[in-house]
Design a protein around this motif. Structure first.
Motif, PDB file in Angstrom:
ATOM      1  N   ASN A 171       0.847  -1.184   0.000  1.00  0.00           N
ATOM      2  CA  ASN A 171       0.000   0.000   0.000  1.00  0.00           C
ATOM      3  C   ASN A 171       0.895   1.250   0.000  1.00  0.00           C
ATOM      4  O   ASN A 171       1.942   1.264   0.652  1.00  0.00           O
ATOM      5  CB  ASN A 171      -0.886  -0.032   1.253  1.00  0.00           C
ATOM      6  N   PRO A 172       0.535   2.311  -0.742  1.00  0.00           N
ATOM      7  CA  PRO A 172       1.383   3.518  -0.804  1.00  0.00           C
ATOM      8  C   PRO A 172       1.733   4.101   0.564  1.00  0.00           C
ATOM      9  O   PRO A 172       2.766   4.781   0.707  1.00  0.00           O
ATOM     10  CB  PRO A 172       0.541   4.499  -1.628  1.00  0.00           C
ATOM     11  N   HIS A 177       7.516   2.121   2.288  1.00  0.00           N
ATOM     12  CA  HIS A 177       7.632   3.234   1.336  1.00  0.00           C
ATOM     13  C   HIS A 177       8.135   4.499   2.031  1.00  0.00           C
ATOM     14  O   HIS A 177       8.784   5.337   1.396  1.00  0.00           O
ATOM     15  CB  HIS A 177       6.277   3.518   0.681  1.00  0.00           C
ATOM     16  N   CYS A 229      -3.581  -4.339  -0.497  1.00  0.00           N
ATOM     17  CA  CYS A 229      -4.232  -3.053  -0.771  1.00  0.00           C
ATOM     18  C   CYS A 229      -4.678  -2.364   0.518  1.00  0.00           C
ATOM     19  O   CYS A 229      -4.674  -1.130   0.608  1.00  0.00           O
ATOM     20  CB  CYS A 229      -5.438  -3.254  -1.680  1.00  0.00           C
ATOM     21  N   GLN A 245      -4.955  -1.973  -9.833  1.00  0.00           N
ATOM     22  CA  GLN A 245      -4.537  -1.444  -8.527  1.00  0.00           C
ATOM     23  C   GLN A 245      -3.296  -0.561  -8.641  1.00  0.00           C
ATOM     24  O   GLN A 245      -3.158   0.422  -7.913  1.00  0.00           O
ATOM     25  CB  GLN A 245      -4.267  -2.603  -7.544  1.00  0.00           C
ATOM     26  N   LEU A 246      -2.398  -0.912  -9.588  1.00  0.00           N
ATOM     27  CA  LEU A 246      -1.225  -0.073  -9.797  1.00  0.00           C
ATOM     28  C   LEU A 246      -1.613   1.243 -10.481  1.00  0.00           C
ATOM     29  O   LEU A 246      -1.115   2.314 -10.110  1.00  0.00           O
ATOM     30  CB  LEU A 246      -0.188  -0.818 -10.649  1.00  0.00           C
ATOM     31  N   GLU A 247      -2.509   1.152 -11.449  1.00  0.00           N
ATOM     32  CA  GLU A 247      -2.937   2.356 -12.174  1.00  0.00           C
ATOM     33  C   GLU A 247      -3.697   3.317 -11.267  1.00  0.00           C
ATOM     34  O   GLU A 247      -3.601   4.537 -11.427  1.00  0.00           O
ATOM     35  CB  GLU A 247      -3.794   1.960 -13.374  1.00  0.00           C
ATOM     36  N   THR A 248      -4.489   2.783 -10.345  1.00  0.00           N
ATOM     37  CA  THR A 248      -5.273   3.629  -9.434  1.00  0.00           C
ATOM     38  C   THR A 248      -4.519   3.940  -8.146  1.00  0.00           C
ATOM     39  O   THR A 248      -5.088   4.545  -7.229  1.00  0.00           O
ATOM     40  CB  THR A 248      -6.602   2.942  -9.088  1.00  0.00           C
ATOM     41  N   GLU A 249      -3.260   3.522  -8.067  1.00  0.00           N
ATOM     42  CA  GLU A 249      -2.371   3.783  -6.932  1.00  0.00           C
ATOM     43  C   GLU A 249      -2.876   3.200  -5.615  1.00  0.00           C
ATOM     44  O   GLU A 249      -2.600   3.733  -4.539  1.00  0.00           O
ATOM     45  CB  GLU A 249      -2.117   5.288  -6.787  1.00  0.00           C
ATOM     46  N   GLN A 250      -3.639   2.109  -5.710  1.00  0.00           N
ATOM     47  CA  GLN A 250      -3.961   1.350  -4.498  1.00  0.00           C
ATOM     48  C   GLN A 250      -2.740   0.550  -4.044  1.00  0.00           C
ATOM     49  O   GLN A 250      -2.598   0.236  -2.871  1.00  0.00           O
ATOM     50  CB  GLN A 250      -5.112   0.379  -4.763  1.00  0.00           C
ATOM     51  N   LYS A 252       1.677   0.203  -4.723  1.00  0.00           N
ATOM     52  CA  LYS A 252       2.865   0.893  -5.225  1.00  0.00           C
ATOM     53  C   LYS A 252       4.054  -0.074  -5.157  1.00  0.00           C
ATOM     54  O   LYS A 252       4.264  -0.734  -4.138  1.00  0.00           O
ATOM     55  CB  LYS A 252       3.147   2.131  -4.370  1.00  0.00           C
TER      56      LYS A 252
END
Length: 297
Positions: A171-172, A177, A229, A245-250, A252
């Motif tokens: 998760n971002p 991260h 997520c 999920q990667l495109e919607t930044e759920q 990273k």
């Protein structure tokens, strides 16, 4: 002209399988005398001794062990011939059972199934979702006709189909991260890893587990994706499965110093092509066509 029938070879094998003449009689529902006669006929025709008695045990002789290997092959081939004949006699099959490893690209799978369904509208298709060696176990137990698996089939047909790329993600907002630097294996060990268990009931494999001090094990790939997520851990997940999920930044990608991405070879496996009906062969053809532009070996 053969002097020994398949039925006599079956009687010989039954004595080995059940551990004696009396036990074989009960196991195959034949009289003990008929089994003795069948084995005696083989011994007389070939002038060899197949069994010896040790106490209360009926044990194969050295010649018997060699003949058992040949008899097993002969009987197995005879069963295959009958199965092929049945397939040809029945024409188009009414049901197709397929085991699919959950890492396989679902979009491609649905496109293939849609094409096959249009060609054979009365065909009943049963999908069994599997993980790691689960698909192989289903093939070995004759529970499915075709499988897509990351493991080659030991006794059957295996064909390289495509590579699936795995990406280390979290998760971002995950604390990994927040370190804002390249991550090492030691960094990962201090955090919870989400792994998917092998779906096989017998021989299980442990892959992708890096000795994390905390681990959550789940049964399905989608559960793993949902948990990551929601910030419950990190995982290596198949790139096709987490595209949204990667495109919607759920999710990273983790900035790993090494092995941030991995690749797994998927195999197309089945036991015997001659036993597959027209619908199964159509599925194979369409699957190959859809995967031909994807990465292979």
């Amino acid at each position: 002209m053969l002097r020994i029938s398949l039925e006599q070879w079956r009687m010989f094998r039954s004595v080995v399988e059940f551990g004696g003449f009396n036990q074989a009689s009960q196991g195959v529902h034949k009289s003990q005398s008929s089994i003795h006669n069948a084995v005696g006929k083989i011994e007389e025709s070939l002038r060899i001794k197949l069994f010896r008695i040790e106490g209360r045990k009926t044990v194969l002789t050295e010649a018997g062990e060699l003949m058992l290997k040949r008899a097993n092959y002969l009987l197995d081939e005879a069963e295959k011939i009958e199965a092929v004949g049945k397939t040809l006699g029945n024409g188009t099959e009414s049901q197709l059972k397929i085991a699919i490893d959950e890492m396989f690209n679902q979009t491609i799978l649905y496109q293939v199934l849609e094409k096959v369904s249009r060609l054979y509208p009365m065909l009943q298709i049963e999908l069994v979702e599997s993980i790691l060696s689960g698909a192989n176990e289903l093939i070995e137990n004759a529970e499915v006709d075709i499988a897509i698996s990351p493991i080659s089939l030991r006794d059957g047909f295996s064909e390289p189909l495509c590579h699936i790329e795995f990406v280390a993600v979290a998760n971002p907002e995950h604390s990994l991260h927040l370190l804002e630097r390249e991550l090492t294996l030691q960094d990962l060990k201090g955090h919870r890893q989400i792994v998917v268990r092998d779906s096989a009931l017998t021989t299980k494999r442990n892959e992708g587990r890096l000795g994390a001090n905390q681990r959550r094990t789940v049964s399905h790939m989608q559960t793993s994706i949902d948990m990551v997520c929601n910030g419950l851990g990190y995982a290596w997940l198949p790139a096709p499965s987490i595209k949204t999920q990667l495109e919607t930044e759920q999710l990273k990608p983790l900035q790993l110093k090494h092995n941030g991405k991995r690749s797994t070879q998927l195999q197309l496996i089945f036991k015997d092509a001659d036993r597959l009906g027209p619908a199964a062969k159509s599925f194979l053809s369409e699957l190959r066509a859809q995967c031909k532009n994807l990465p292979t070996v």
